[in-house]
Design a protein around this motif. Sequence first.
Motif, PDB file in Angstrom:
ATOM      1  N   ALA A  11       4.131   1.393  -9.440  1.00  0.00           N
ATOM      2  CA  ALA A  11       2.823   1.614  -8.812  1.00  0.00           C
ATOM      3  C   ALA A  11       1.791   0.601  -9.301  1.00  0.00           C
ATOM      4  O   ALA A  11       0.925   0.176  -8.529  1.00  0.00           O
ATOM      5  CB  ALA A  11       2.329   3.031  -9.085  1.00  0.00           C
ATOM      6  N   LEU A  12       1.894   0.197 -10.549  1.00  0.00           N
ATOM      7  CA  LEU A  12       0.948  -0.781 -11.097  1.00  0.00           C
ATOM      8  C   LEU A  12       1.337  -2.221 -10.763  1.00  0.00           C
ATOM      9  O   LEU A  12       0.466  -3.070 -10.585  1.00  0.00           O
ATOM     10  CB  LEU A  12       0.843  -0.607 -12.614  1.00  0.00           C
ATOM     11  CG  LEU A  12       0.235   0.719 -13.084  1.00  0.00           C
ATOM     12  CD1 LEU A  12       0.386   0.862 -14.596  1.00  0.00           C
ATOM     13  CD2 LEU A  12      -1.217   0.837 -12.662  1.00  0.00           C
ATOM     14  N   ALA A  62       0.840  -1.207   0.000  1.00  0.00           N
ATOM     15  CA  ALA A  62       0.000   0.000   0.000  1.00  0.00           C
ATOM     16  C   ALA A  62       0.872   1.253   0.000  1.00  0.00           C
ATOM     17  O   ALA A  62       0.622   2.204  -0.749  1.00  0.00           O
ATOM     18  CB  ALA A  62      -0.937  -0.003   1.212  1.00  0.00           C
ATOM     19  N   LEU A  63       1.899   1.261   0.841  1.00  0.00           N
ATOM     20  CA  LEU A  63       2.773   2.424   0.944  1.00  0.00           C
ATOM     21  C   LEU A  63       3.496   2.682  -0.371  1.00  0.00           C
ATOM     22  O   LEU A  63       3.477   3.805  -0.896  1.00  0.00           O
ATOM     23  CB  LEU A  63       3.779   2.206   2.077  1.00  0.00           C
ATOM     24  CG  LEU A  63       4.667   3.400   2.405  1.00  0.00           C
ATOM     25  CD1 LEU A  63       4.946   3.450   3.893  1.00  0.00           C
ATOM     26  CD2 LEU A  63       5.962   3.362   1.642  1.00  0.00           C
ATOM     27  N   LEU A  64       4.123   1.669  -0.925  1.00  0.00           N
ATOM     28  CA  LEU A  64       4.913   1.865  -2.139  1.00  0.00           C
ATOM     29  C   LEU A  64       4.045   2.145  -3.360  1.00  0.00           C
ATOM     30  O   LEU A  64       4.421   2.952  -4.216  1.00  0.00           O
ATOM     31  CB  LEU A  64       5.839   0.672  -2.367  1.00  0.00           C
ATOM     32  CG  LEU A  64       6.960   0.599  -1.333  1.00  0.00           C
ATOM     33  CD1 LEU A  64       7.615  -0.777  -1.337  1.00  0.00           C
ATOM     34  CD2 LEU A  64       7.987   1.683  -1.567  1.00  0.00           C
ATOM     35  N   THR A  65       2.878   1.524  -3.434  1.00  0.00           N
ATOM     36  CA  THR A  65       1.957   1.843  -4.524  1.00  0.00           C
ATOM     37  C   THR A  65       1.565   3.313  -4.458  1.00  0.00           C
ATOM     38  O   THR A  65       1.563   4.016  -5.476  1.00  0.00           O
ATOM     39  CB  THR A  65       0.692   0.959  -4.451  1.00  0.00           C
ATOM     40  OG1 THR A  65       1.078  -0.404  -4.616  1.00  0.00           O
ATOM     41  CG2 THR A  65      -0.311   1.332  -5.520  1.00  0.00           C
ATOM     42  N   SER A  66       1.268   3.794  -3.262  1.00  0.00           N
ATOM     43  CA  SER A  66       0.865   5.188  -3.087  1.00  0.00           C
ATOM     44  C   SER A  66       2.001   6.152  -3.403  1.00  0.00           C
ATOM     45  O   SER A  66       1.809   7.145  -4.109  1.00  0.00           O
ATOM     46  CB  SER A  66       0.380   5.426  -1.658  1.00  0.00           C
ATOM     47  OG  SER A  66      -0.711   4.599  -1.375  1.00  0.00           O
ATOM     48  N   ALA A 107      13.447   1.934   0.315  1.00  0.00           N
ATOM     49  CA  ALA A 107      14.090   0.673  -0.079  1.00  0.00           C
ATOM     50  C   ALA A 107      13.989  -0.346   1.048  1.00  0.00           C
ATOM     51  O   ALA A 107      13.731  -1.534   0.804  1.00  0.00           O
ATOM     52  CB  ALA A 107      15.549   0.914  -0.461  1.00  0.00           C
ATOM     53  N   GLY A 108      14.172   0.108   2.284  1.00  0.00           N
ATOM     54  CA  GLY A 108      14.019  -0.786   3.436  1.00  0.00           C
ATOM     55  C   GLY A 108      12.608  -1.330   3.551  1.00  0.00           C
ATOM     56  O   GLY A 108      12.406  -2.501   3.897  1.00  0.00           O
ATOM     57  N   ALA A 153      10.866  -4.531  -8.148  1.00  0.00           N
ATOM     58  CA  ALA A 153      10.977  -3.391  -9.066  1.00  0.00           C
ATOM     59  C   ALA A 153      11.186  -2.097  -8.277  1.00  0.00           C
ATOM     60  O   ALA A 153      12.055  -1.279  -8.627  1.00  0.00           O
ATOM     61  CB  ALA A 153       9.738  -3.298  -9.944  1.00  0.00           C
ATOM     62  N   CYS A 154      10.412  -1.914  -7.221  1.00  0.00           N
ATOM     63  CA  CYS A 154      10.571  -0.721  -6.375  1.00  0.00           C
ATOM     64  C   CYS A 154      11.968  -0.650  -5.793  1.00  0.00           C
ATOM     65  O   CYS A 154      12.608   0.414  -5.808  1.00  0.00           O
ATOM     66  CB  CYS A 154       9.543  -0.725  -5.249  1.00  0.00           C
ATOM     67  SG  CYS A 154       7.856  -0.418  -5.765  1.00  0.00           S
ATOM     68  N   LEU A 155      12.439  -1.766  -5.281  1.00  0.00           N
ATOM     69  CA  LEU A 155      13.768  -1.817  -4.690  1.00  0.00           C
ATOM     70  C   LEU A 155      14.825  -1.437  -5.732  1.00  0.00           C
ATOM     71  O   LEU A 155      15.729  -0.634  -5.454  1.00  0.00           O
ATOM     72  CB  LEU A 155      14.039  -3.208  -4.110  1.00  0.00           C
ATOM     73  CG  LEU A 155      15.344  -3.390  -3.354  1.00  0.00           C
ATOM     74  CD1 LEU A 155      15.440  -2.428  -2.178  1.00  0.00           C
ATOM     75  CD2 LEU A 155      15.454  -4.838  -2.868  1.00  0.00           C
TER      76      LEU A 155
END
Length: 169
Positions: free
Chosen positions: A58-59, A10-14, A117-118, A71-73
């Motif tokens: 985000a997707l 939820a956090l990273l998508t937002s 990243a953490g 992917a976020c990392l």
Amino acid sequence: MEYLTVASQALLTSVFGWAAVSKVRTFASFRQSLRQMVPGRYVGVVAAAIVTAESGCALAVPVSAVVGLMACLGVLIVFCLGIGVLLVRGVSASCACFGAGGAPLGRKHLVRNGLLAGIALSGLVTNIDTAGELQMAGVLTAVFAGLIGAALLVSFDDLAELFMPSTAR
């Protein structure tokens, strides 16, 4: 522990969604901010790549925790490396991370991206295949916590300014 993965998602998508949308809304300002960081002929390509990467993260995160969080990392590591190189070179550039009018790039951006990243890494680590079903109340609580965390991280520049020593006016 699986609720930590939900909160991370939820956090990273937002955060990535907000970053991508705000850059698209102020794309000319975002491109202009990159002119101080990237050779002129690459500004358009880099701007499009950043928006594409953030949109993709985000997707992807809600669709697949593992793929999205990885992917976020990866994107966050690239951002940290880029900011680090700029800081070492002494480049003074404004961060248009969440739209126009961002603060000058600095260590606080490395801290924010390191925290993100953490969070991505903790979401990956806790994404253990469990036999138990997630409870709706737990999922909703985790999503709410993730959204609160996202709001704080999107406002990180402003919050950091509150706690950092002010310069003489």
